[in-house]
Design a protein around this motif. Structure first.
Motif, PDB file in Angstrom:
ATOM      1  N   UNK A   1     -46.022  26.710  12.534  1.00 54.60           N
ATOM      2  CA  UNK A   1     -46.686  25.462  12.868  1.00 54.60           C
ATOM      3  C   UNK A   1     -47.766  25.776  13.901  1.00 54.60           C
ATOM      4  N   UNK A   2     -48.865  25.097  13.812  1.00 56.71           N
ATOM      5  CA  UNK A   2     -50.002  25.379  14.671  1.00 56.71           C
ATOM      6  C   UNK A   2     -49.984  24.479  15.899  1.00 56.71           C
ATOM      7  N   UNK A   3     -49.924  25.104  17.087  1.00 57.97           N
ATOM      8  CA  UNK A   3     -50.012  24.322  18.306  1.00 57.97           C
ATOM      9  C   UNK A   3     -51.475  24.151  18.691  1.00 57.97           C
ATOM     10  N   UNK A   4     -52.267  25.171  18.419  1.00 63.33           N
ATOM     11  CA  UNK A   4     -53.694  25.132  18.694  1.00 63.33           C
ATOM     12  C   UNK A   4     -54.403  25.178  17.334  1.00 63.33           C
ATOM     13  N   UNK A   5     -54.853  24.043  16.871  1.00 68.42           N
ATOM     14  CA  UNK A   5     -55.403  23.938  15.519  1.00 68.42           C
ATOM     15  C   UNK A   5     -56.885  24.309  15.520  1.00 68.42           C
ATOM     16  N   UNK A   6     -57.241  25.284  14.705  1.00 65.15           N
ATOM     17  CA  UNK A   6     -58.642  25.666  14.473  1.00 65.15           C
ATOM     18  C   UNK A   6     -58.901  25.375  13.003  1.00 65.15           C
ATOM     19  N   UNK A   7     -59.354  24.163  12.722  1.00 67.50           N
ATOM     20  CA  UNK A   7     -59.422  23.681  11.348  1.00 67.50           C
ATOM     21  C   UNK A   7     -60.404  24.473  10.486  1.00 67.50           C
ATOM     22  N   UNK A   8     -61.494  24.941  11.058  1.00 64.70           N
ATOM     23  CA  UNK A   8     -62.448  25.735  10.285  1.00 64.70           C
ATOM     24  C   UNK A   8     -61.815  27.005   9.747  1.00 64.70           C
ATOM     25  N   UNK A 104     -39.812  25.104   9.942  1.00 69.54           N
ATOM     26  CA  UNK A 104     -40.219  25.478  11.293  1.00 69.54           C
ATOM     27  C   UNK A 104     -39.075  25.263  12.282  1.00 69.54           C
ATOM     28  N   UNK A 105     -38.439  24.110  12.217  1.00 67.66           N
ATOM     29  CA  UNK A 105     -37.328  23.786  13.123  1.00 67.66           C
ATOM     30  C   UNK A 105     -36.171  24.756  12.921  1.00 67.66           C
ATOM     31  N   UNK A 106     -35.809  24.992  11.677  1.00 72.71           N
ATOM     32  CA  UNK A 106     -34.693  25.906  11.404  1.00 72.71           C
ATOM     33  C   UNK A 106     -35.018  27.333  11.840  1.00 72.71           C
ATOM     34  N   UNK A 107     -36.273  27.725  11.713  1.00 67.92           N
ATOM     35  CA  UNK A 107     -36.688  29.055  12.177  1.00 67.92           C
ATOM     36  C   UNK A 107     -36.546  29.167  13.691  1.00 67.92           C
ATOM     37  N   UNK A 109     -34.313  27.750  15.486  1.00 68.59           N
ATOM     38  CA  UNK A 109     -32.883  27.920  15.758  1.00 68.59           C
ATOM     39  C   UNK A 109     -32.416  29.302  15.302  1.00 68.59           C
ATOM     40  N   UNK A 110     -32.789  29.689  14.088  1.00 62.01           N
ATOM     41  CA  UNK A 110     -32.318  30.968  13.528  1.00 62.01           C
ATOM     42  C   UNK A 110     -32.831  32.181  14.299  1.00 62.01           C
ATOM     43  N   UNK A 111     -34.006  32.048  14.892  1.00 61.86           N
ATOM     44  CA  UNK A 111     -34.563  33.174  15.656  1.00 61.86           C
ATOM     45  C   UNK A 111     -34.136  33.125  17.125  1.00 61.86           C
ATOM     46  N   UNK A 112     -33.273  32.181  17.453  1.00 57.18           N
ATOM     47  CA  UNK A 112     -32.768  32.011  18.824  1.00 57.18           C
ATOM     48  C   UNK A 112     -33.862  31.672  19.829  1.00 57.18           C
ATOM     49  N   UNK A 113     -34.997  31.143  19.342  1.00 62.70           N
ATOM     50  CA  UNK A 113     -36.047  30.686  20.259  1.00 62.70           C
ATOM     51  C   UNK A 113     -35.626  29.392  20.943  1.00 62.70           C
ATOM     52  N   UNK A 135     -26.901  22.596   7.113  1.00 63.92           N
ATOM     53  CA  UNK A 135     -25.958  22.796   6.010  1.00 63.92           C
ATOM     54  C   UNK A 135     -26.675  22.895   4.661  1.00 63.92           C
ATOM     55  N   UNK A 136     -27.785  22.180   4.524  1.00 58.21           N
ATOM     56  CA  UNK A 136     -28.493  22.182   3.243  1.00 58.21           C
ATOM     57  C   UNK A 136     -29.396  23.407   3.053  1.00 58.21           C
ATOM     58  N   UNK A 137     -30.084  23.842   4.106  1.00 56.49           N
ATOM     59  CA  UNK A 137     -31.111  24.875   3.963  1.00 56.49           C
ATOM     60  C   UNK A 137     -30.732  26.244   4.495  1.00 56.49           C
ATOM     61  N   UNK A 138     -29.693  26.328   5.313  1.00 58.50           N
ATOM     62  CA  UNK A 138     -29.319  27.645   5.852  1.00 58.50           C
ATOM     63  C   UNK A 138     -28.551  28.423   4.798  1.00 58.50           C
TER      64      UNK A 138
END
Length: 139
Positions: A1-8, A104-107, A109-113, A135-138
């Motif tokens: 996910x982009x926190x700093x969006x550079x649309x170009x 993004x959210x599951x990543x 958690x899974x990466x322990x961030x 439960x559905x995606x892991x």
């Protein structure tokens, strides 16, 4: 996910992925090759231009901003009574989670961030929703 969006840059990435010719963009926008290339270097673009890019490349570039808002905007401090009195524009629900947001959210958690509780607090995701995703995606 982009926190700093550079649309170009993101448009350029999609452009290359689809292997479009520069002439096609020039004809579509009715501008020169230099003008098209300059758009790729722009951090932000006018909404009308962004809409045209979305149509040309058949990709919703606005969703990048919407997902950013869902994940990073602070919760509203106004009460329901206050917001009902002053509504001039339509209100959109913030809890429409796309597959990209779920991944993004599951990543996180899974990466322990982030812990599950940190995700729940930071992104205001209901605990039951998060557990359903896990439960559905892991795997």
């Amino acid at each position: 996910m982009y926190k700093d969006i550079h649309i170009g840059h993101l448009i350029l990435v999609k452009w290359k992925e689809l292997d479009f010719s520069i002439e096609r963009a020039c004809n579509f926008f009715k501008i020169s090759k230099t003008d098209v290339e300059n758009m790729f270097s722009q951090k932000s673009l006018d909404t009308e231009l962004l809409l045209k890019w979305s149509k040309l490349l058949e990709y919703d570039f606005f969703r990048i901003y919407s997902q950013h808002l869902i994940l990073y905007s602070p919760p509203s401090k106004r009460t329901n009574a206050e917001s009902l009195k002053s509504k001039k524009l339509p209100e959109f629900r913030k809890n429409i989670y796309t597959q990209e947001i779920i991944e993004f959210i599951l990543e996180q958690i899974n990466s322990d961030e982030m812990s599950k509780n940190e995700v729940i607090e930071k992104y205001k995701i209901p605990k039951t929703t998060l557990h359903k995703w896990i439960s559905k995606y892991s795997k």
